[in-house]
Design an enzyme around this catalytic site. Sequence first.
Site, PDB file in Angstrom:
ATOM      1  N   SER A  12      22.369 -18.062  -3.641  1.00  0.00           N
ATOM      2  CA  SER A  12      23.388 -17.552  -4.566  1.00  0.00           C
ATOM      3  C   SER A  12      22.687 -16.913  -5.762  1.00  0.00           C
ATOM      4  O   SER A  12      22.029 -17.593  -6.566  1.00  0.00           O
ATOM      5  CB  SER A  12      24.274 -18.709  -5.022  1.00  0.00           C
ATOM      6  OG  SER A  12      24.919 -18.374  -6.212  1.00  0.00           O
ATOM      7  N   HIS A  37      23.951 -14.495  -1.339  1.00  0.00           N
ATOM      8  CA  HIS A  37      25.339 -14.875  -1.627  1.00  0.00           C
ATOM      9  C   HIS A  37      25.691 -14.349  -3.024  1.00  0.00           C
ATOM     10  O   HIS A  37      25.011 -14.671  -4.002  1.00  0.00           O
ATOM     11  CB  HIS A  37      25.402 -16.405  -1.566  1.00  0.00           C
ATOM     12  CG  HIS A  37      26.718 -17.028  -1.833  1.00  0.00           C
ATOM     13  ND1 HIS A  37      27.670 -17.208  -0.859  1.00  0.00           N
ATOM     14  CD2 HIS A  37      27.251 -17.557  -2.967  1.00  0.00           C
ATOM     15  CE1 HIS A  37      28.724 -17.824  -1.366  1.00  0.00           C
ATOM     16  NE2 HIS A  37      28.499 -18.034  -2.656  1.00  0.00           N
ATOM     17  N   ASP A  39      28.321 -14.275  -5.927  1.00  0.00           N
ATOM     18  CA  ASP A  39      29.484 -14.990  -6.464  1.00  0.00           C
ATOM     19  C   ASP A  39      30.248 -14.096  -7.429  1.00  0.00           C
ATOM     20  O   ASP A  39      29.823 -13.880  -8.564  1.00  0.00           O
ATOM     21  CB  ASP A  39      29.017 -16.258  -7.201  1.00  0.00           C
ATOM     22  CG  ASP A  39      28.632 -17.364  -6.240  1.00  0.00           C
ATOM     23  OD1 ASP A  39      29.445 -17.684  -5.354  1.00  0.00           O
ATOM     24  OD2 ASP A  39      27.515 -17.901  -6.379  1.00  0.00           O
ATOM     25  N   GLY A 146      32.990 -22.098  -9.963  1.00  0.00           N
ATOM     26  CA  GLY A 146      32.942 -21.556 -11.324  1.00  0.00           C
ATOM     27  C   GLY A 146      31.552 -21.564 -11.929  1.00  0.00           C
ATOM     28  O   GLY A 146      31.245 -20.724 -12.765  1.00  0.00           O
ATOM     29  N   PHE A 147      30.702 -22.482 -11.472  1.00  0.00           N
ATOM     30  CA  PHE A 147      29.381 -22.614 -12.083  1.00  0.00           C
ATOM     31  C   PHE A 147      28.353 -23.068 -11.052  1.00  0.00           C
ATOM     32  O   PHE A 147      28.695 -23.822 -10.136  1.00  0.00           O
ATOM     33  CB  PHE A 147      29.405 -23.662 -13.208  1.00  0.00           C
ATOM     34  CG  PHE A 147      30.425 -23.372 -14.265  1.00  0.00           C
ATOM     35  CD1 PHE A 147      30.138 -22.488 -15.300  1.00  0.00           C
ATOM     36  CD2 PHE A 147      31.683 -23.960 -14.209  1.00  0.00           C
ATOM     37  CE1 PHE A 147      31.098 -22.201 -16.271  1.00  0.00           C
ATOM     38  CE2 PHE A 147      32.643 -23.681 -15.174  1.00  0.00           C
ATOM     39  CZ  PHE A 147      32.355 -22.791 -16.207  1.00  0.00           C
ATOM     40  N   ASP A 179      28.984 -24.782   0.045  1.00  0.00           N
ATOM     41  CA  ASP A 179      28.623 -24.157  -1.230  1.00  0.00           C
ATOM     42  C   ASP A 179      28.864 -25.132  -2.378  1.00  0.00           C
ATOM     43  O   ASP A 179      29.998 -25.572  -2.591  1.00  0.00           O
ATOM     44  CB  ASP A 179      29.492 -22.894  -1.408  1.00  0.00           C
ATOM     45  CG  ASP A 179      29.065 -22.043  -2.585  1.00  0.00           C
ATOM     46  OD1 ASP A 179      27.977 -22.295  -3.147  1.00  0.00           O
ATOM     47  OD2 ASP A 179      29.819 -21.111  -2.933  1.00  0.00           O
TER      48      ASP A 179
HETATM   49  C1  DX5 Z   1      30.029 -22.021  -7.443  1.00  0.00           C
HETATM   50  C2  DX5 Z   1      29.418 -20.902  -6.629  1.00  0.00           C
HETATM   51  C3  DX5 Z   1      28.187 -21.349  -5.932  1.00  0.00           C
HETATM   52  C4  DX5 Z   1      27.072 -21.722  -6.871  1.00  0.00           C
HETATM   53  C5  DX5 Z   1      26.152 -22.707  -6.207  1.00  0.00           C
HETATM   54  O1  DX5 Z   1      31.225 -21.601  -7.966  1.00  0.00           O
HETATM   55  O2  DX5 Z   1      30.336 -20.441  -5.675  1.00  0.00           O
HETATM   56  O3  DX5 Z   1      27.764 -20.390  -4.966  1.00  0.00           O
HETATM   57  O4  DX5 Z   1      26.351 -20.604  -7.299  1.00  0.00           O
HETATM   58  O5  DX5 Z   1      25.294 -23.227  -7.174  1.00  0.00           O
HETATM   59  P1  DX5 Z   1      24.452 -24.565  -6.943  1.00  0.00           P
HETATM   60  O6  DX5 Z   1      23.718 -24.425  -5.658  1.00  0.00           O
HETATM   61  O7  DX5 Z   1      23.564 -24.632  -8.145  1.00  0.00           O
HETATM   62  O8  DX5 Z   1      25.463 -25.678  -6.895  1.00  0.00           O
HETATM   63 ZN    ZN Z   2      29.611 -19.209  -4.008  1.00  0.00          ZN
END
Ligand code: DX5
Ligand code: ZN
Length: 227
Positions: A12, A37, A39, A146-147, A179
């Site tokens: 991501s 990926h 986002d 979201g994060f 995810d």
């Molecule tokens: C969350 C995103 C994810 C995120 C994953 O809203 O959709 O793709 O970037 O981040 P990590 O791997 O740090 O949980």
């Molecule tokens: Zn994602």
Amino acid sequence: MKSNKNILVSASVLGADLTAVRDAVSLCEKSGIDVLHIDVMDGHFVPQITFGNKFTSDIKKITHLPLDVHLMVNSPSIFIDDYITAGADSISFHIENDIHINRTLNSIKEKGVKAGICLVPSTPVSALSEIIDIVDFIQVMTVNPGFSGQKMILSCIKKIGELDKLREIKDLNYKILVDGGVNRDTAGMLVDAGADVLITASAFFNSKNPAEEVLILKNSGRKQISG
Ligand code: DX5
Ligand code: ZN
């Protein structure tokens, strides 16, 4: 049997240092990442605002890796064509905020792009019953979207197992993506439950040895075959 299947790792880009995104993409390529990926967040469906279709098409120009666009936006259907034009190889959106899910999925697939549906932690697998036979992949969110950098909500893992069973019972071929909070400690449980693709931001981009991290994720859940 889940062991020894080929697990793909998707990075991501949200976890990268965006002032050096070209370096981040080349790090992904060198480290064995299979998919990038992207986002896409609109500040409404989720609190943050991130990338748009211009960013996506610019990334497309600098990599051979497939681009997977994760739409965390309200009214996702109106953005589909923009991201297809930008070069998305797969697009997913959330079942929670589209009414004509069947139409949106088909509008992606008919352009030759893989179509996926995402479930936030509070959405059960049963919500998919009417569209499960037309999706190319299902993305189980194991954090509230979201994060990056959040801790995995472990109770979501049971949905991976349910989806794995369902595809066997119904003889379907959708892939199961996970995810949120994926790392070396959680990956084994996800793969054992039936995950095919592990998406990671912080575990990969914050690692001192990202290539090793990818290998660990790919090999998680592999059983040693003795004798
Ligand atoms: C969350 C995103 C994810 C995120 C994953 O809203 O959709 O793709 O970037 O981040 P990590 O791997 O740090 O949980
Ligand atoms: Zn994602």
